[in-house]
Design a protein around this motif. Sequence first.
Motif, PDB file in Angstrom:
ATOM      1  N   ARG A  83      -2.665  19.723  -7.917  1.00  0.00           N
ATOM      2  CA  ARG A  83      -2.001  18.440  -8.137  1.00  0.00           C
ATOM      3  C   ARG A  83      -2.813  17.609  -9.128  1.00  0.00           C
ATOM      4  O   ARG A  83      -4.000  17.366  -8.926  1.00  0.00           O
ATOM      5  CB  ARG A  83      -1.857  17.679  -6.830  1.00  0.00           C
ATOM      6  N   PHE A  84      -2.156  17.226 -10.245  1.00  0.00           N
ATOM      7  CA  PHE A  84      -2.777  16.322 -11.222  1.00  0.00           C
ATOM      8  C   PHE A  84      -2.204  14.919 -10.999  1.00  0.00           C
ATOM      9  O   PHE A  84      -0.996  14.760 -10.822  1.00  0.00           O
ATOM     10  CB  PHE A  84      -2.486  16.764 -12.655  1.00  0.00           C
ATOM     11  N   THR A  85      -3.073  13.931 -11.038  1.00  0.00           N
ATOM     12  CA  THR A  85      -2.642  12.545 -10.871  1.00  0.00           C
ATOM     13  C   THR A  85      -3.064  11.724 -12.081  1.00  0.00           C
ATOM     14  O   THR A  85      -4.248  11.704 -12.444  1.00  0.00           O
ATOM     15  CB  THR A  85      -3.239  11.927  -9.596  1.00  0.00           C
ATOM     16  N   GLY A  86      -2.074  11.093 -12.718  1.00  0.00           N
ATOM     17  CA  GLY A  86      -2.337  10.229 -13.855  1.00  0.00           C
ATOM     18  C   GLY A  86      -1.818   8.830 -13.590  1.00  0.00           C
ATOM     19  O   GLY A  86      -2.076   8.261 -12.526  1.00  0.00           O
ATOM     20  N   LYS A  87      -1.022   8.307 -14.521  1.00  0.00           N
ATOM     21  CA  LYS A  87      -0.491   6.950 -14.370  1.00  0.00           C
ATOM     22  C   LYS A  87       0.865   6.879 -15.042  1.00  0.00           C
ATOM     23  O   LYS A  87       1.017   7.282 -16.200  1.00  0.00           O
ATOM     24  CB  LYS A  87      -1.443   5.934 -15.001  1.00  0.00           C
ATOM     25  N   THR A  88       1.855   6.374 -14.328  1.00  0.00           N
ATOM     26  CA  THR A  88       3.188   6.264 -14.898  1.00  0.00           C
ATOM     27  C   THR A  88       3.250   5.083 -15.873  1.00  0.00           C
ATOM     28  O   THR A  88       2.510   4.097 -15.751  1.00  0.00           O
ATOM     29  CB  THR A  88       4.252   6.074 -13.806  1.00  0.00           C
ATOM     30  N   ALA A  89       4.156   5.217 -16.826  1.00  0.00           N
ATOM     31  CA  ALA A  89       4.436   4.147 -17.787  1.00  0.00           C
ATOM     32  C   ALA A  89       5.782   4.457 -18.424  1.00  0.00           C
ATOM     33  O   ALA A  89       6.282   5.583 -18.340  1.00  0.00           O
ATOM     34  CB  ALA A  89       3.343   4.059 -18.851  1.00  0.00           C
ATOM     35  N   HIS A  90       6.373   3.449 -19.072  1.00  0.00           N
ATOM     36  CA  HIS A  90       7.633   3.677 -19.767  1.00  0.00           C
ATOM     37  C   HIS A  90       7.340   4.464 -21.040  1.00  0.00           C
ATOM     38  O   HIS A  90       6.510   4.072 -21.857  1.00  0.00           O
ATOM     39  CB  HIS A  90       8.319   2.349 -20.112  1.00  0.00           C
ATOM     40  N   ALA A  91       8.035   5.605 -21.191  1.00  0.00           N
ATOM     41  CA  ALA A  91       7.708   6.512 -22.285  1.00  0.00           C
ATOM     42  C   ALA A  91       8.078   5.953 -23.656  1.00  0.00           C
ATOM     43  O   ALA A  91       7.527   6.399 -24.669  1.00  0.00           O
ATOM     44  CB  ALA A  91       8.429   7.844 -22.067  1.00  0.00           C
ATOM     45  N   ALA A  94       5.970   1.541 -23.573  1.00  0.00           N
ATOM     46  CA  ALA A  94       4.506   1.414 -23.545  1.00  0.00           C
ATOM     47  C   ALA A  94       3.856   2.738 -23.146  1.00  0.00           C
ATOM     48  O   ALA A  94       3.172   2.832 -22.130  1.00  0.00           O
ATOM     49  CB  ALA A  94       4.087   0.308 -22.579  1.00  0.00           C
ATOM     50  N   PRO A  95       4.055   3.806 -23.929  1.00  0.00           N
ATOM     51  CA  PRO A  95       3.478   5.102 -23.555  1.00  0.00           C
ATOM     52  C   PRO A  95       1.954   5.076 -23.501  1.00  0.00           C
ATOM     53  O   PRO A  95       1.352   5.848 -22.764  1.00  0.00           O
ATOM     54  CB  PRO A  95       3.985   6.045 -24.650  1.00  0.00           C
ATOM     55  N   TRP A  96       1.332   4.171 -24.263  1.00  0.00           N
ATOM     56  CA  TRP A  96      -0.133   4.107 -24.286  1.00  0.00           C
ATOM     57  C   TRP A  96      -0.724   3.633 -22.958  1.00  0.00           C
ATOM     58  O   TRP A  96      -1.910   3.792 -22.708  1.00  0.00           O
ATOM     59  CB  TRP A  96      -0.586   3.179 -25.418  1.00  0.00           C
ATOM     60  N   GLU A  97       0.129   3.055 -22.134  1.00  0.00           N
ATOM     61  CA  GLU A  97      -0.352   2.593 -20.837  1.00  0.00           C
ATOM     62  C   GLU A  97      -0.353   3.713 -19.778  1.00  0.00           C
ATOM     63  O   GLU A  97      -0.866   3.533 -18.675  1.00  0.00           O
ATOM     64  CB  GLU A  97       0.512   1.428 -20.340  1.00  0.00           C
ATOM     65  N   GLY A  98       0.240   4.849 -20.124  1.00  0.00           N
ATOM     66  CA  GLY A  98       0.346   5.929 -19.158  1.00  0.00           C
ATOM     67  C   GLY A  98      -0.751   6.971 -19.311  1.00  0.00           C
ATOM     68  O   GLY A  98      -1.433   7.066 -20.344  1.00  0.00           O
ATOM     69  N   VAL A  99      -0.954   7.741 -18.272  1.00  0.00           N
ATOM     70  CA  VAL A  99      -1.810   8.926 -18.286  1.00  0.00           C
ATOM     71  C   VAL A  99      -0.919  10.086 -17.847  1.00  0.00           C
ATOM     72  O   VAL A  99      -0.484  10.147 -16.691  1.00  0.00           O
ATOM     73  CB  VAL A  99      -3.019   8.780 -17.332  1.00  0.00           C
ATOM     74  N   ASN A 100      -0.622  10.971 -18.759  1.00  0.00           N
ATOM     75  CA  ASN A 100       0.442  11.951 -18.576  1.00  0.00           C
ATOM     76  C   ASN A 100      -0.037  13.152 -17.760  1.00  0.00           C
ATOM     77  O   ASN A 100      -0.738  14.032 -18.254  1.00  0.00           O
ATOM     78  CB  ASN A 100       0.962  12.414 -19.932  1.00  0.00           C
ATOM     79  N   ALA A 101       0.386  13.185 -16.504  1.00  0.00           N
ATOM     80  CA  ALA A 101      -0.013  14.291 -15.624  1.00  0.00           C
ATOM     81  C   ALA A 101       0.688  15.594 -15.997  1.00  0.00           C
ATOM     82  O   ALA A 101       0.144  16.680 -15.771  1.00  0.00           O
ATOM     83  CB  ALA A 101       0.280  13.944 -14.170  1.00  0.00           C
ATOM     84  N   LEU A 102       1.894  15.492 -16.593  1.00  0.00           N
ATOM     85  CA  LEU A 102       2.573  16.705 -17.029  1.00  0.00           C
ATOM     86  C   LEU A 102       1.790  17.387 -18.146  1.00  0.00           C
ATOM     87  O   LEU A 102       1.753  18.617 -18.216  1.00  0.00           O
ATOM     88  CB  LEU A 102       3.994  16.376 -17.487  1.00  0.00           C
ATOM     89  N   ASP A 103       1.162  16.596 -19.020  1.00  0.00           N
ATOM     90  CA  ASP A 103       0.316  17.192 -20.057  1.00  0.00           C
ATOM     91  C   ASP A 103      -0.774  18.059 -19.441  1.00  0.00           C
ATOM     92  O   ASP A 103      -1.070  19.151 -19.935  1.00  0.00           O
ATOM     93  CB  ASP A 103      -0.333  16.095 -20.907  1.00  0.00           C
TER      94      ASP A 103
END
Length: 319
Positions: A83-91, A94-103
């Motif tokens: 399980r990878f945990t990042g941070k959701t954001a509007h793609a 404000a994509p720069w605010e997210g941490v993409n766990a799918l990546d």
Amino acid sequence: MMSISAFLGVARALEQQKIPGRVRLIGTPAEEGLGGKIPIIEAGAYTDVDACMMVHPGPFTECPGFTGDAYMPTLASLKISVRFTGKTAHAAMAPWEGVNALDAAVLSYNSIGVLRQQIHPCNRVHCIISDGGLRPNIIPGSSALDCYIRSPNLAMAEELFVRVKNCFDGAALQAGCTLEIIRHNAYADLRPNKAMATAYAQAMSQMGKVVRCDLNSSGVPGSTDQGNVTYECPGIQAYVGLPAEPGANNHTPGFTAVAGTKESHDLSIHASKGMAIAGLSILKRDELAEKVRLDFEEDKKRRCLPSTTRTFDRNAGFC
């Protein structure tokens, strides 16, 4: 059905012939993935067992020229969830605010694909992305993979796990995610007892059902919790061929259909008789029982050799 009928046959023979000894029927559900035999082992069910036998059905195409197989090793298997945990954001906003766990999941999946080029072909690593996010316009804050690692024995599977784990660690670092690895049950490699396999093959031959018994066979690249049993006591998992059409392998609708026919039932009864005859022979013949025990003790010496001492023979497998 095969194990039940073999148990009934041996139990009746012990009673009628006044033979000392005990036969036990152990039901072990949920082999497919959950490993039902493992908690039963941990509860001590096999601590006083001298021999354990079962037969697995499959298509005739897996044993051409024979009605089945008496000696079929299998691979060890480790089951892992990540399980990878990042941070959701509007793609879009404000994509720069997210941490993409799918990546992280994709990076690790691709890293394992590259790793496969450098592992011995006797090993297997297969994964799926079990959680890849909710919607395309949301940066996934969580993702997950399920992964199986298979090797000729448990010791080698653990060595390969270290390399696979590096793929997950590196992906988490690159994507900026945290990582959780959950290890599920491990299926040991099935290590058939040679004396028992030979006794079963001889019993089947007495009934005119010739089964293959190649004591140098590398077996099949599947895995089973019966392998864990063969680490606890002498054991085999033999094979009975059923008349499935080409391509109708185990776990397909075609094999399910043929497994319910009277012909398959009759073939399975022959296999159960082979188990009963072999099991009764172990109980009646002290020299065979001793050979079974000595084969088991000798096999234990070969289980966990360091990788530097192992060699591979494409016909005989790892030794």
